[in-house]
Design an enzyme around this catalytic site. Structure first.
Site, mmCIF file in Angstrom:
data_model
loop_
_atom_site.group_PDB
_atom_site.id
_atom_site.type_symbol
_atom_site.label_atom_id
_atom_site.label_comp_id
_atom_site.label_asym_id
_atom_site.label_seq_id
_atom_site.Cartn_x
_atom_site.Cartn_y
_atom_site.Cartn_z
ATOM 1 N N ASP A 43 0.876 -1.161 0.000
ATOM 2 C CA ASP A 43 0.000 0.000 0.000
ATOM 3 C C ASP A 43 0.926 1.227 0.000
ATOM 4 O O ASP A 43 1.991 1.197 0.610
ATOM 5 C CB ASP A 43 -0.834 -0.085 1.279
ATOM 6 N N SER A 44 0.508 2.296 -0.650
ATOM 7 C CA SER A 44 1.372 3.472 -0.796
ATOM 8 C C SER A 44 1.549 4.243 0.500
ATOM 9 O O SER A 44 2.452 5.061 0.620
ATOM 10 C CB SER A 44 0.759 4.433 -1.810
ATOM 11 N N GLY A 45 0.651 4.045 1.440
ATOM 12 C CA GLY A 45 0.707 4.828 2.672
ATOM 13 C C GLY A 45 -0.365 5.894 2.722
ATOM 14 O O GLY A 45 -0.554 6.526 3.759
ATOM 15 N N GLY A 46 -1.094 6.099 1.632
ATOM 16 C CA GLY A 46 -2.144 7.110 1.610
ATOM 17 C C GLY A 46 -3.138 6.923 2.749
ATOM 18 O O GLY A 46 -3.375 7.841 3.542
ATOM 19 N N PHE A 47 -3.681 5.723 2.866
ATOM 20 C CA PHE A 47 -4.705 5.478 3.877
ATOM 21 C C PHE A 47 -4.198 5.759 5.287
ATOM 22 O O PHE A 47 -4.884 6.389 6.092
ATOM 23 C CB PHE A 47 -5.224 4.038 3.769
ATOM 24 N N GLN B 72 -10.881 6.948 -6.197
ATOM 25 C CA GLN B 72 -11.490 7.606 -5.050
ATOM 26 C C GLN B 72 -12.827 8.198 -5.506
ATOM 27 O O GLN B 72 -13.359 7.777 -6.536
ATOM 28 C CB GLN B 72 -10.549 8.675 -4.478
ATOM 29 N N GLY C 191 -10.923 4.333 -0.273
ATOM 30 C CA GLY C 191 -11.827 5.264 0.401
ATOM 31 C C GLY C 191 -13.139 4.660 0.835
ATOM 32 O O GLY C 191 -14.092 5.388 1.126
ATOM 33 N N ASP D 194 -7.980 -7.111 1.084
ATOM 34 C CA ASP D 194 -7.090 -7.206 2.248
ATOM 35 C C ASP D 194 -7.841 -6.632 3.422
ATOM 36 O O ASP D 194 -8.694 -5.754 3.249
ATOM 37 C CB ASP D 194 -5.805 -6.390 2.051
ATOM 38 N N CYS E 267 -12.853 -27.261 10.571
ATOM 39 C CA CYS E 267 -11.609 -26.556 10.228
ATOM 40 C C CYS E 267 -10.412 -27.492 10.383
ATOM 41 O O CYS E 267 -10.366 -28.323 11.291
ATOM 42 C CB CYS E 267 -11.450 -25.340 11.132
ATOM 43 N N CYS F 137 -7.200 -26.307 10.668
ATOM 44 C CA CYS F 137 -6.025 -25.559 11.138
ATOM 45 C C CYS F 137 -5.442 -26.211 12.389
ATOM 46 O O CYS F 137 -6.084 -27.034 13.036
ATOM 47 C CB CYS F 137 -6.374 -24.094 11.396
ATOM 48 N N CYS G 290 -7.570 -26.013 15.539
ATOM 49 C CA CYS G 290 -8.738 -26.909 15.578
ATOM 50 C C CYS G 290 -8.333 -28.379 15.586
ATOM 51 O O CYS G 290 -9.060 -29.222 16.107
ATOM 52 C CB CYS G 290 -9.662 -26.608 14.405
ATOM 53 N N HIS H 55 -6.185 -19.632 13.215
ATOM 54 C CA HIS H 55 -7.512 -20.162 12.873
ATOM 55 C C HIS H 55 -8.272 -19.206 11.956
ATOM 56 O O HIS H 55 -8.852 -19.623 10.947
ATOM 57 C CB HIS H 55 -8.335 -20.427 14.136
#
Lengths: 373, 373
Positions: free
Chosen positions: B92-96, B188, B215, B265, B303, B305, B308, B334
């Site tokens: 991620d560019s860091g904008g958020f 955006q 956004g 994500d 599950c 994992c 579990c 999990h």
């Protein structure tokens, strides 16, 4: 019950390689048990522990009886199943914790009244209750309730604690029910050789299947500690395992093995790991140090653990300085592997009749890794 | 650079299964990227992630540029090597982060001046500097610097942010050097359909190899979010991957896949896990609840994992209430597995022409597991 066999005996020292057969499998000694105080070796999964070569774990009856409760663990099928650890487990009776962690306490012949370090609740622990709790937890080796005096202790105090420990050992033996659990006695006696010898003799007469050496590594220093170990072990029967409780540094362990001790436990590898200190074949490394900032090398090129196989010091330092949990996990994992390999190499050196070389080589490792390395 | 292929297209919705080929291997979409904000998916090792079926990770250029620094990561061989993750990575560019976490900030056409949330240091981030940082980090997919307005945003503000985002996208494209990294544009436009459409059109004209939808999930609610996604995606080219940034709940993801979105994500599986909330095939489970105290069953019998396969709810509750790190690890593990299986099953349903059934089956899962279960 356990079966104990001596496989090899060093010619120059009392060091030996033995095999202990437990209901949950064999282990080879000298062995180091990482501490799974609250039914988990902090930050590591049982899969990690199996991969690291851990043979046996120590759990704390004191902590587990307070949370989640020994009854609950029994209801969940016992400790092995509860924590998903198929290999041997030893539980400490809680004596050490009561005398080091708990709040206000009163010791009588009957038992000890103390306040929980979690919620201040008053608890009365007796030898019989300790046996009941440890029976509920279901470890392969369990320990008698003992009184662990602080250091330094006046001789009269030390004798009183020793007498109480012996009395409680008799009661623990009488209250011991589960034949699949081996109950070990514990030698106390503070730093008085005559008390240590007397305690060892009187416990030996009770014919426990193994013996703990307690009340050490409480501030007496390494020389006095080794002296106490020596005068204790020489009175203990050779055909039973000997367990030095709560020790310690690799240098303490190697010296103690030379006296004929077989089992060890300590929080050191995991606690040091969480504090950013790594044991390596070239000395200890403080991973927070700025020296590690841009180091592409692993913690220890001689190590085969996940942290050393896949990560640089720079990455570990980043994780630790950024307070990332993975840093705690990787550092703990590395240190446990260091201890396991240290014990493996020590066992092999005894089998190969070169224990003396092993001891000498250990002395070559500097305490702290040197800058130039 | 990436190669993008559509493998299957749902007949009734815009849902699709695609393949993205990156310099670090293939991934199949719809795909969910766990967040490795500081170059680690909190509490998990890369071995765990590989075993859980994670295809791609998201790392944050903002966090990594502050600590340990993008230059250091470059010096250590780039992110893949630094964190020992051989599969694809997106940064991620860091904008958020700048618009949600950083202190006092000033946005100009040139870039954004903000104060580090770590030490208050003033930093000037430009589109060119964001490209430089992301080039140093070396992810397979990198994102343009964007301005992410808060919700609700006045239309004039939303337009200004959109214009700035478009201007910065042009500059990022011009500053983009590494041909092995695919640079995605970001749409955006806040909650204004006309702005979303205009932004998508103008970005499409710039011919990015993929498009982020930014956004959203900032307080507008799921209905308005889906509306914005729909009107955005219909303007984006079908032959490029679409990535909804920072979303989200399984129900949001399945609705968004139906609009033709490929990548997701969110911190949700790991953050919820650390807070004691588990996603299961029968609804969410709060592991701290006393109801789990003596439950021998695993979190989710469906599950596969580690948590579990080997542990009871009672044990997980014990770890979490005792503040043991292993509790954070097992709960995170999990939840990540839950998300991975959820995406795998969704992809398979599209390939098998039964996406509608998958969507309906998801609606049957109660939000919270019912007591009787």
């Amino acid at each position: 019950m356990i079966q104990f066999r001596i496989l090899a005996q060093d010619a120059e020292t009392a060091a030996r390689v033995c095999e202990i057969e437990t209901p949950h499998g064999l282990l080879r000694t000298p062995a180091f048990m990482p501490c799974a105080t609250q039914a988990t070796v902090k930050t590591l999964t049982p899969v990690h522990l199996e991969e690291l070569g851990v043979q046996m774990l120590l759990c704390n009856a004191y902590h587990l009886s307070l949370r989640p409760g020994a009854e609950l663990v029994a209801q969940m099928g016992g400790l092995h199943r509860f924590m998903s650890w198929p290999r041997p487990i030893l539980t400490d009776s809680g004596g050490f914790q009561i005398f080091s962690m708990a709040g206000l306490r009163t010791v009588t012949e009957g038992g000890v009244v103390f306040r929980s370090h979690l919620d201040g609740r008053e608890i009365f622990l007796t030898p019989e209750r300790s046996m009941e709790m440890q029976s509920q937890l279901g470890a392969d080796i369990i320990m008698v309730l003992d009184e662990c005096p602080a250091f330094p202790a006046e001789k009269a105090m030390a004798r009183a604690a020793m007498e109480r420990t012996l009395g409680w050992a008799v009661r623990c033996r009488a209250a011991h029910r589960r034949e699949d659990q081996a109950l070990f006695g514990i030698v106390q006696g503070s730093t008085y050789p005559d008390l240590r010898a007397e305690c060892a003799d009187r416990l030996t007469a009770l014919e426990f299947p193994g013996y703990g050496i307690g009340g050490l590594s409480v501030g007496e220093g390494p020389d006095l500690m080794q002296e106490m170990i020596a005068c204790t072990v020489e009175r203990l029967p050779a055909d039973r395992p000997r367990y030095l409780m709560g020790v310690g540094r690799p240098e303490d362990i190697v010296a103690t093995v030379a006296h004929g001790v077989d089992l060890f436990d300590c929080v050191m590898p995991t606690r040091c790991g969480r504090n950013g200190l790594a044991f390596t074949s070239r000395g200890r490394v403080k991973i927070r140090n700025v020296a590690a900032r841009a180091v592409g090398r692993p913690l220890d090129p001689a190590c085969d653990c996940l942290a050393c196989r896949r990560f640089s010091r720079a990455y570990l330092r980043h994780l630790v300085t950024a307070s990332e949990v993975l840093g705690l996990t990787l550092m703990s994992l590395h240190n446990v592997r260091y201890y396991m390999r240290f014990m493996e190499n020590m066992r092999q050196s005894i089998l190969d009749k070169r224990f003396r070389e092993f001891v000498e080589a250990q002395k070559e490792i500097p305490v702290e890794e040197r800058e130039a390395d």
